[in-house]
Structures are given as C-alpha cells and as structure tokens.
Design a protein around this motif. Structure first.
Motif, PDB file in Angstrom:
ATOM      1  N   GLY A  49      11.794  57.423  73.903  1.00  0.00           N
ATOM      2  CA  GLY A  49      11.878  56.239  74.716  1.00  0.00           C
ATOM      3  C   GLY A  49      11.128  55.028  74.272  1.00  0.00           C
ATOM      4  N   ARG A  86      18.609  65.169  83.949  1.00  0.00           N
ATOM      5  CA  ARG A  86      19.476  65.486  82.796  1.00  0.00           C
ATOM      6  C   ARG A  86      18.588  65.774  81.586  1.00  0.00           C
ATOM      7  N   ALA A 104      20.167  54.316  78.523  1.00  0.00           N
ATOM      8  CA  ALA A 104      19.320  53.431  77.736  1.00  0.00           C
ATOM      9  C   ALA A 104      20.051  52.107  77.506  1.00  0.00           C
ATOM     10  N   PHE A 128      14.711  59.411  71.557  1.00  0.00           N
ATOM     11  CA  PHE A 128      15.601  58.249  71.665  1.00  0.00           C
ATOM     12  C   PHE A 128      15.159  57.181  70.664  1.00  0.00           C
ATOM     13  N   GLN A 141      20.307  59.260  69.976  1.00  0.00           N
ATOM     14  CA  GLN A 141      19.317  60.297  70.209  1.00  0.00           C
ATOM     15  C   GLN A 141      19.319  61.179  68.966  1.00  0.00           C
ATOM     16  N   GLU A 147      16.029  53.202  70.045  1.00  0.00           N
ATOM     17  CA  GLU A 147      16.723  52.165  70.799  1.00  0.00           C
ATOM     18  C   GLU A 147      16.665  50.817  70.094  1.00  0.00           C
ATOM     19  N   GLU A 166      27.925  60.488  75.680  1.00  0.00           N
ATOM     20  CA  GLU A 166      28.238  59.509  76.706  1.00  0.00           C
ATOM     21  C   GLU A 166      26.909  58.995  77.255  1.00  0.00           C
ATOM     22  N   CYS A 167      26.984  57.841  77.868  1.00  0.00           N
ATOM     23  CA  CYS A 167      25.828  57.073  78.360  1.00  0.00           C
ATOM     24  C   CYS A 167      24.538  57.886  78.505  1.00  0.00           C
ATOM     25  N   LEU A 168      23.512  57.482  77.772  1.00  0.00           N
ATOM     26  CA  LEU A 168      22.229  58.182  77.790  1.00  0.00           C
ATOM     27  C   LEU A 168      21.164  57.415  78.576  1.00  0.00           C
ATOM     28  N   ASP A 198      15.127  65.388  69.900  1.00  0.00           N
ATOM     29  CA  ASP A 198      14.616  65.116  71.240  1.00  0.00           C
ATOM     30  C   ASP A 198      14.176  63.677  71.441  1.00  0.00           C
ATOM     31  N   VAL A 237      14.187  63.381  77.693  1.00  0.00           N
ATOM     32  CA  VAL A 237      13.064  64.223  77.284  1.00  0.00           C
ATOM     33  C   VAL A 237      11.723  63.646  77.744  1.00  0.00           C
ATOM     34  N   ARG A 267      15.222  56.281  85.174  1.00  0.00           N
ATOM     35  CA  ARG A 267      14.434  56.696  84.022  1.00  0.00           C
ATOM     36  C   ARG A 267      13.115  55.933  83.956  1.00  0.00           C
TER      37      ARG A 267
END
Lengths: 179, 457
Positions: A179, B127, A127, A140, A135, A142, A123-125, A138, B131, B96
């Motif tokens: 990220g 959360r 991003a 992301f 993901q 995008e 569910e919603c991360l 570890d 990371v 974030r």
C-alpha cells in the motif's frame, strides 16, 4: 504424494478452529495456509483439507474453483496481478498489461520466459485513487508508469532464484508492507 | 484553494504510526467505548445510532440504526456482528483507508456496536488481497486484546467479546451480505434467498447484523457527539454525518476525502479532486458511486418544475450540482452507492467504458441464476463486438433488452447492479453506441492499445 502442513501451521489451524462454531468455516483460511506452503492448491492439498475439516473433497474443490485467489495450477515464484478495471484502465492499466506481456513474452495466466513470473489480471483491487496499479505477491505497487514498473520488476527478478534450482515447490510469500 | 471540512472519522489519519494503539490512544481511541460501556445501556447506544440518521456506507444506503432494530427480541442465540470489508466495487477504495490508517477506530466501533446488539463474536470479512489492511487489523486486535478491551470482560462489563479477521479469497459477489455469510461459513459465496434476512437467520443460523467498515467506524463519533449532533454535520435530511468521498479517473488529485454528506459532484471533482487531469479535455461523464451506479453527464439538467418533486430545489441545474445523498441521487435516476466517483473526460468512449465494466460483471457473476450468468456474459460479448466494429445497429436495443430481462429476476442485487449501469450508458449516450455499431470505437480511446496487439483484454 500426500500433503501435510508444517507443525507451525498446524497450530494455526487448531487456533482457527476455535474461532467458529463449525469446522467447515475454517475452509478458506486453511486453504490460504496450504497455498502459502505448497505454492498452489493441488489435489493433495484438497485431500488434506477435506480430511482435516471433515468435508467431502467435492465441497473443498467447489470452494477452490469459486475463488480467484486459489491457484489451481503451479505458479512461478512471483505472481503479478494487473488491475484491469475501469479506474486503472483510464490511467494506463491496459498499457501496463500489454507491456508486461511483451516483456515476459507470455499471455495471461502464463509464465514469463525466464520462469520467474506468472502474469494474471485482477478485477478492482480498491486502489483506484492510485491507478494504475499491480499487485505482486503480497504487495501493492501504485501510481505506476511503465518505467517505474520495469524498475520494480528488475529488482524482483534479480532476487528471485530460477525455478528448478530450488529444492521444493514454489512460494508466493512476499513482504507485507504494501500500500 | 481546497475547501476545509471538519475531520471526524479521519482525524487520526496521517499521524505517525496512526495504526498503532500507542498513537491512537493518545488521540482518544477507546475513550468513547470506556464511557459507553460504563454509562450507556445497550438500548441507549442503539438509540443514538438511530438518531444519527446514518445511511449505511456500503452502497445500498439503508438506515444503519433501523437495521439493528430488525434483530429478533426473543432469540435464544446471541447475534453475530459481521463487518463487510470486502471492498471491491470498481472505483471504491475508501474502507481500505480506515483499516490501514486507523484500525483501532473500526475495532472500537465493533465493540460499541456489539454492546448495543448483544453480540459476543464479531467477524471482519476482509478480501484477502488487502494484505496491509489485514496485517494492521490483526495487529490492532492483538493490542486491544492485550489491554483487555477484547476479551472476557471488556471495560468491566460482563459481556465476553471476540473479534476475528476472516480472509476472503477473491470474489466480488462476497460483498453481497448473504454471499459473504456463506463464504464465512466456508462455502462457495453464493447469495441466499431472502427471507429469512440475516438479522433473523444469518451466520451459522444465528441472528446477524452485517455492516460496512465505514458505517461501524463512525459509531464511536456518533456516541461521542450524540446522534443528533453527528447527524447535523450532514447537509441533507435523513442522511446525516460526514462520510468518505472517493474520486478516481481523470482528475488531478484522485483520493479519499472526508466531508459532510451533501457535497456535489462538482465540488468533489473540481475542488477536492483538483479538477480535470488535462486542461484541454473537459468532463464527459461521471459514475457517481461505484460501477453499479448509472453514469451521469454534466450537460444534463435537473427537470423538476413540480414543487413537490424531491429535486425541485435544483430544477434547471446540472446533475453534478445536486448534493450527493442517498435520496437525492435515487431521485436523479442513479444511486449514491459507495460515494466513490469515477471521472471520465472527453477522450473516453462510453462504449469502451461500458465494455470494461461489463467484462467485470461477466467475470464476477457467481453463476447461480441464469439471467445474471448468461446476461452479463452476453452484454460483454455484444459490447466486445461493438468495440471491434463487428456490431449491428440492432445491438444497441439488444443491450437494453438483455438488461431489462436481468432486472429483478435473480436471487440477489448483482443482476440489477449490472443492468442498471448498462441501461444508464445506453440511455445517456445512445448516439455513441449507434456510431460504434457502424464504425467500431475510434482508436484514441482507452481500448486502443490492447486491440492493437490483438485483443488481449
């Protein structure tokens, strides 16, 4: 078979215990440490945590089953979480999920045919502005398209040893650049 | 041309290695804390934050300065400061950016806030999926500790301070403050009955203030500028400052932007967001501030002929032309929430969008209260049937009835946060739900692909 943390991780646990007024409060971070080492939270891990933190095993089990990020069963060397919530869905998240099921020849919460990936949905991360995203371990990834995701998976698959040929259990350690 | 707004909170975003102390310190980090610890009494800091008229940035919009005032004056236990960094409200991705781009601003905010409320320990509950946020926060805490900003005598003041990152483990409900506290204590994250409120009895039985990341990251600028001046950056009464706006979904330029409080959704979508993604698919609906806030339609007009009505100034204007504020959006029948909008164009079935969100709530209900546990699952089942063309016309009213039975009947606000958007969807797009009841959801919608391969979602 009893589970024990590495000496290095034991030191981290000792430090964690200084952060809180109760031992119990270290439960979530200690479970994270154990999972990082063992690959998933087994019965043995639960026994270890309950001994280390003086908690009934039922309490630790209750924590493990409450949170989605503790794997209650062994997972492949790589775990993929596909975000399926609305912002990603609007930008093609569902297509990514369908593609992954086809590519891996598996359903959700199952392993790819080659055993290198476990497919899960998230569910919603957080991003949503970079949707759609997944993901992997570890990290992301995008603003994906099916093509860019395939390229990423090809790279990861190429550097992943086939499970069964390694000595111990699996690991979900990845990079932390994200990220 | 995109409008330019003052960058206060985000003025270090985009600098090279903006998350390191070397960069942040070159651009003012910890200067304000140094001054505040030297020149201001704790009560003066709290007074500035109160003057700032900041509405909490986590979603509920409670006045941040007022919250601090709820701490008991006579407690023998030092209060805790807990930062809610469990960002997980669908559509929300703003906190974030602070943790990744400028963790030192959050830490400086924590230190000044701890000084104001007399705390010795602060936990930042993040959360575990975030990371990069966690890695950068931990590195920043280490840097601040090395400098002595965190430690036994921060900035020469005799108030020991420690800041710790505490990782969650995947549960949306842990963004609810009492659930977060249970999770911090090592338990299942199940919301607590209130009272007692956390300010009286929170983490480990001690008085506790739980604030959102953006709220606390704004504190250094409030102290630097003065509460009143910071407040006046906003365009609305009792709702001050600049804030982070997010926009995602069908826009050309999704992202997070800083702007004064009081921008309109039209400005957010068509200016900051770059306009609709496809030129031939106009705006159909927008969820204004995270999935729990009821949806708005651009073709609905404000009806407030009475000059005492809070929205009278916008009488006759589109809902997307009302300034985004905590009070204005409440008056509009929705909520400002996290101020991160999800934009949907005409290709989207509202039934399918509702189904996506109700699946989320069904998955994330902690299961403690029956109306929520059963209600959220039931809503999802009914919507699944409607989308698959297996629904009945009565199902539309059933969605309303289930929602009404969830509202106000549970320990925490999760059930309301599920029922309100559900009711909003049906109220604003009833005809679409009725049509789905007879013919399912047309194939061009977001649900098409998944159902084509056998309903994998």
């Amino acid at each position: 078979m009893t589970f024990t943390l590495s000496a290095e991780s034991e030191k981290i646990v000792d430090e964690l215990l200084t952060r809180y007024p109760t031992k119990r409060a270290a439960c979530l971070p200690v479970l994270h440490l154990c999972q990082r080492q063992a690959g998933h939270v087994s019965r043995e891990v639960i026994d270890y945590v309950s001994n280390r933190l003086d908690l009934p095993t039922s309490e630790v089990q209750g924590v493990v089953t409450f949170y989605t990020m503790y794997h209650q069963h062994p997972v492949a060397p790589n775990v993929i979480w596909v975000c399926r919530t609305l912002s990603c869905d609007l930008r093609g998240g569902r297509e990514l999920q369908v593609h992954l099921q086809k590519r891996f020849g598996c359903g959700l919460n199952e392993n790819s045919k080659d055993g290198k990936f476990t497919l899960k949905t998230a569910e919603c991360l957080a991003a949503c502005g970079q949707a759609p995203m997944v993901q992997i371990n570890d990290e992301f990834f995008e603003n994906l398209t099916i093509e860019s995701l395939d390229r990423i998976l090809n790279e990861i698959a190429a550097r992943t040893a086939i499970p069964g040929t390694t000595t111990t259990g699996t690991t979900t350690t990845g990079t932390t650049k994200g990220g | 041309m995109m409008a330019e707004y003052p960058r206060v909170l985000t003025n270090r975003y985009g600098l090279p290695q903006s998350w390191t102390l070397a960069t942040a310190a070159k651009h003012g980090a910890y200067e304000i804390a140094t001054k505040a610890f030297r020149d201001l009494a704790p009560a003066q800091i709290a007074a500035e934050v109160k003057d700032a008229n900041m509405r909490g940035r986590g979603g509920a919009g409670f006045p941040a300065g007022v919250k601090w005032g709820f701490l008991p004056k006579d407690s023998k236990l030092a209060p805790y400061l807990v930062i809610n960094a469990d960002e997980g409200e669908p559509g929300t991705f703003k906190d974030r950016t602070i943790m990744e781009q400028d963790p030192h601003r959050l830490i400086e905010g924590c230190l000044i806030s701890m000084r104001a409320i007399g705390a010795n320990v602060c936990y930042i509950y993040v959360r575990c999926e975030l990371v990069t946020s966690i890695a950068r926060l931990e590195a920043a805490i280490e840097e601040a500790r090395d400098k002595g900003y965190i430690g036994s005598k921060p900035f020469g003041v005799d108030q020991p301070m420690q800041i710790y990152v505490h990782m969650g483990a995947g549960a949306y409900i842990c963004g609810e403050e009492t659930s977060l506290l249970d999770s911090l204590e090592g338990k299942r994250g199940e919301p607590r009955l209130k009272p007692p409120f956390p300010a009286v009895k929170g983490a480990f039985g001690a008085p506790t203030i739980v604030n959102n990341v953006e709220t606390i990251a704004s504190v250094p600028d409030i102290i630097r500028m003065g509460g009143k001046v910071w407040s006046d950056l906003g365009k609305l009464p009792r709702d001050g400052g600049t804030r982070l706006y997010g926009v995602s979904g069908h826009v050309k330029r999704p992202g997070v932007f800083e702007a004064p409080v009081g921008l309109t959704l039209r400005e957010l979508i068509y200016d900051l967001g770059g306009g609709m993604l496809h030129n031939d698919r106009p705006l159909k609906a927008v969820i204004p501030g995270g999935s729990s806030t009821p949806v708005l339609r651009p073709d609905e007009l404000v009806h407030a002929p009475d000059d005492k009505h809070p929205l009278h100034a916008w009488h006759g204007k589109s809902h997307i032309d009302v300034p985004m504020g905590v009070d204005t959006f409440r008056a509009l029948g929705t909520m400002l929430g996290t101020c991160c909008a999800i934009v949907m164009d005409t290709s989207v079935s509202m039934v399918d969008a509702a189904r996506n969100l109700m699946r989320f709530y069904a998955h994330e209900s902690c299961g403690q209260c029956t109306p929520c546990r059963e209600g959220s699952g039931w809503l999802h089942d009914v919507l699944d049937n409607l989308c698959a063309g297996k629904g009945k016309v009565e199902d539309v009213q059933l969605l309303v009835d289930i929602s009404n039975n969830m509202m106000g009947n549970t320990i925490c606000a999760f059930a309301d946060g599920t029922a309100m958007p559900m009711l909003g969807f049906v109220q604003k797009f009833r005809q679409e739900f009725v049509e789905a009841a007879t013919g399912g959801v047309p194939s061009h919608t977001i649900g098409a692909t998944a159902r084509a391969v056998g309903g994998v979602a």
